[in-house]
Write an enzyme that holds these catalytic residues in place. Structure first.
Site, PDB file in Angstrom:
ATOM      1  N   ALA A  32       0.814  -1.217   0.000  1.00  0.00           N
ATOM      2  CA  ALA A  32       0.000   0.000   0.000  1.00  0.00           C
ATOM      3  C   ALA A  32       0.843   1.262   0.000  1.00  0.00           C
ATOM      4  CB  ALA A  32      -0.933   0.005   1.212  1.00  0.00           C
ATOM      5  N   GLU A  82       1.223  -2.774  10.057  1.00  0.00           N
ATOM      6  CA  GLU A  82       1.689  -1.625  10.814  1.00  0.00           C
ATOM      7  C   GLU A  82       2.499  -2.186  11.974  1.00  0.00           C
ATOM      8  OE1 GLU A  82       1.292   1.486  10.088  1.00  0.00           O
ATOM      9  OE2 GLU A  82      -0.229   1.395   8.515  1.00  0.00           O
ATOM     10  N   THR A 132       5.482 -11.456  15.247  1.00  0.00           N
ATOM     11  CA  THR A 132       6.475 -10.841  16.128  1.00  0.00           C
ATOM     12  C   THR A 132       6.511 -11.528  17.486  1.00  0.00           C
ATOM     13  OG1 THR A 132       6.966  -8.791  17.335  1.00  0.00           O
ATOM     14  CG2 THR A 132       4.680  -9.180  16.800  1.00  0.00           C
ATOM     15  N   ASP A 133       7.651 -11.404  18.165  1.00  0.00           N
ATOM     16  CA  ASP A 133       7.751 -11.930  19.526  1.00  0.00           C
ATOM     17  C   ASP A 133       6.970 -11.085  20.531  1.00  0.00           C
ATOM     18  OD1 ASP A 133       9.408  -9.701  19.518  1.00  0.00           O
ATOM     19  OD2 ASP A 133      11.164 -10.729  20.320  1.00  0.00           O
ATOM     20  N   GLU A 134       6.550  -9.886  20.130  1.00  0.00           N
ATOM     21  CA  GLU A 134       5.860  -9.010  21.075  1.00  0.00           C
ATOM     22  C   GLU A 134       4.494  -9.547  21.492  1.00  0.00           C
ATOM     23  OE1 GLU A 134       6.128  -4.797  20.651  1.00  0.00           O
ATOM     24  OE2 GLU A 134       7.781  -4.947  19.217  1.00  0.00           O
ATOM     25  N   TYR A 158      -0.178  -2.371  19.169  1.00  0.00           N
ATOM     26  CA  TYR A 158       0.508  -3.093  18.093  1.00  0.00           C
ATOM     27  C   TYR A 158       0.549  -4.587  18.353  1.00  0.00           C
ATOM     28  CZ  TYR A 158       4.440  -5.306  15.735  1.00  0.00           C
ATOM     29  OH  TYR A 158       5.229  -6.199  15.050  1.00  0.00           O
ATOM     30  N   LYS A 162      -1.271  -7.807  16.347  1.00  0.00           N
ATOM     31  CA  LYS A 162      -0.547  -8.939  15.766  1.00  0.00           C
ATOM     32  C   LYS A 162      -0.976 -10.254  16.409  1.00  0.00           C
ATOM     33  CE  LYS A 162       2.225  -9.058  13.042  1.00  0.00           C
ATOM     34  NZ  LYS A 162       2.100  -9.249  11.574  1.00  0.00           N
ATOM     35  N   ASN A 188      14.214  -6.936  14.382  1.00  0.00           N
ATOM     36  CA  ASN A 188      15.052  -6.920  13.184  1.00  0.00           C
ATOM     37  C   ASN A 188      15.817  -5.606  13.074  1.00  0.00           C
ATOM     38  OD1 ASN A 188      13.882  -8.934  10.474  1.00  0.00           O
ATOM     39  ND2 ASN A 188      13.397  -9.251  12.616  1.00  0.00           N
ATOM     40  N   ASN A 257      18.988  -1.773  25.422  1.00  0.00           N
ATOM     41  CA  ASN A 257      19.004  -0.676  24.444  1.00  0.00           C
ATOM     42  C   ASN A 257      20.213   0.234  24.607  1.00  0.00           C
ATOM     43  OD1 ASN A 257      16.622  -1.598  23.347  1.00  0.00           O
ATOM     44  ND2 ASN A 257      15.321  -0.157  24.451  1.00  0.00           N
ATOM     45  N   PRO A 290       4.335   4.277  27.499  1.00  0.00           N
ATOM     46  CA  PRO A 290       3.381   3.436  28.235  1.00  0.00           C
ATOM     47  C   PRO A 290       3.474   1.973  27.806  1.00  0.00           C
ATOM     48  CG  PRO A 290       2.314   5.417  27.373  1.00  0.00           C
ATOM     49  CD  PRO A 290       3.671   5.348  26.743  1.00  0.00           C
TER      50      PRO A 290
END
Length: 356
Positions: A32, A82, A132-134, A158, A162, A188, A257, A290
């Site tokens: 898209a 997304e 995703t692992d989320e 998100y 998923k 990734n 991170n 959050p």
């Protein structure tokens, strides 16, 4: 021929490029071209008859039906989604539409198409859903890594969208017999990643001498997977995966991170030194988002055991390749930093408290 959705995005474009570099089987690429989908990612394929690009929406059932009837793909590889947590917090509606409604529409189109196939074509057809692992939620410091049997516990719009799409794919297999495969990957990184995600954002900002915004204390842990390794894993699952199974794909690279940002700064100090001083001077800690999951980790032993896949890149080799790619493609970075992107960055970070 295979049909790839989202093939102009970060992971999808890398998959398309790697696929066509490795074999001559053609691809119908449906995208898209929303903010993170970039036709320029596929510029090297201009004029290549094996690549048929279609600008369109997976929610457009008539379009998907037409593509399936016209091209008769042996498989659908579904990347379109997304995918940015922060954007899902600010605007969850787009995530519900693309990730849930879009996957539903695609599954229904695939079911109709597959049901009309016969013989070897019907037996060989696959619907591969990339997730995703989320969806698994957050881990404590000592918790075992996510496996394929870990209970779902999504914590953001998100990841919830998923998770919903994963459940739809599972249900279409168990209810209708659709031959599906699902992969759940860790974070990734690599070429063509839109500079809202951590690694390309840090690289782009550091090059321009701008602040490097790190959420909270910077100790949120992720498992990092080089995108080329992910693409190889998806190819392995498509070729040899057992119908109805889930395969977790990880890089065996758990890192906080802050360590990621420090590594990027050190590489830039080496490859593009700044007369103003070390790039770490730009690190700025901002208020946490959050529902920020503390730790993700993938147990990738199943795909290694059953399909013989292992990541080829260490984090050290993959991150050096990535930083080098961005330094060599600054025009690409500038092109994607459109007005809409700058507006997004201002909205997401301007209201957050900062400290050095």
């Amino acid at each position: 021929m295979i049909l790839v959705t989202g093939g102009a995005g970060f992971i999808g474009a890398n998959f398309v490029l790697d696929w066509l570099a490795a074999n001559d089987e053609g691809i119908v690429n449906l995208d898209a071209l929303t903010y993170a989908g970039n036709r320029a990612n596929l510029a090297s394929l201009d004029g290549d008859a094996r690549h048929h690009f279609v600008h369109g929406d997976i929610c457009d059932r008539a379009l998907v039906d037409r593509l399936l009837a016209e091209h008769r793909p042996r498989a659908i590889v579904h990347f379109a989604a997304e995918s940015h947590v922060d954007r899902s917090i600010h605007g969850p509606g787009d995530f519900m539409r693309t990730n849930v409604e879009g996957t539903f529409a695609l599954l229904e189109a695939a079911r109709t198409y597959w049901s009309a196939l016969e013989g070897a074509e019907r037996e060989g057809f696959r619907f591969l859903h990339v997730s995703t692992d989320e969806v698994y939620g957050s881990l404590g410091p000592k918790d075992p890594a996510f496996s394929e049997t870990t209970a779902y516990a999504p914590n953001s719009p998100y990841s919830a969208s998923k998770a919903a799409s994963d459940h739809l794919v599972r249900a279409w297999h168990h209810t209708y017999g659709l031959p599906v495969l699902t992969t759940n990957c860790s974070n990734n990184y690599g070429p063509f990643q839109f500079p809202e995600k951590l690694i390309p954002l840090m690289i782009a900002n550091a090059i321009d001498g701008r602040a490097l915004p790190v959420y909270g204390d910077g100790l949120n842990v992720r498992d990092w997977l080089y995108v080329g390794d992910h693409c190889a894993a998806v190819r392995a699952v498509l070729a040899r995966g057992r119908v109805g199974e889930v395969y977790n794909i990880g890089g065996w690279n758990e890192k906080p991170n802050r360590e990621i940002v420090d590594t990027i700064c050190a590489l830039l100090d080496e490859l593009r030194p700044d007369a103003a001083g070390p790039h770490t001077r730009l690190i700025t800690f901002v208020k946490d988002r959050p529902g920020h999951d503390r730790r993700y980790a993938i147990d990738a032993r199943k795909i290694e055991r059953e399909l013989g896949w292992r990541p080829a890149e260490t984090f050290e080799s993959g991150i050096r390749k990535t930083v080098t790619w961005y330094l060599e493609h600054l025009d690409w970075v500038r092109d994607v930093q459109s007005g809409a992107y700058r507006d997004w960055m201002a909205r997401n970070y301007a209201s957050r408290e900062t400290h050095r």
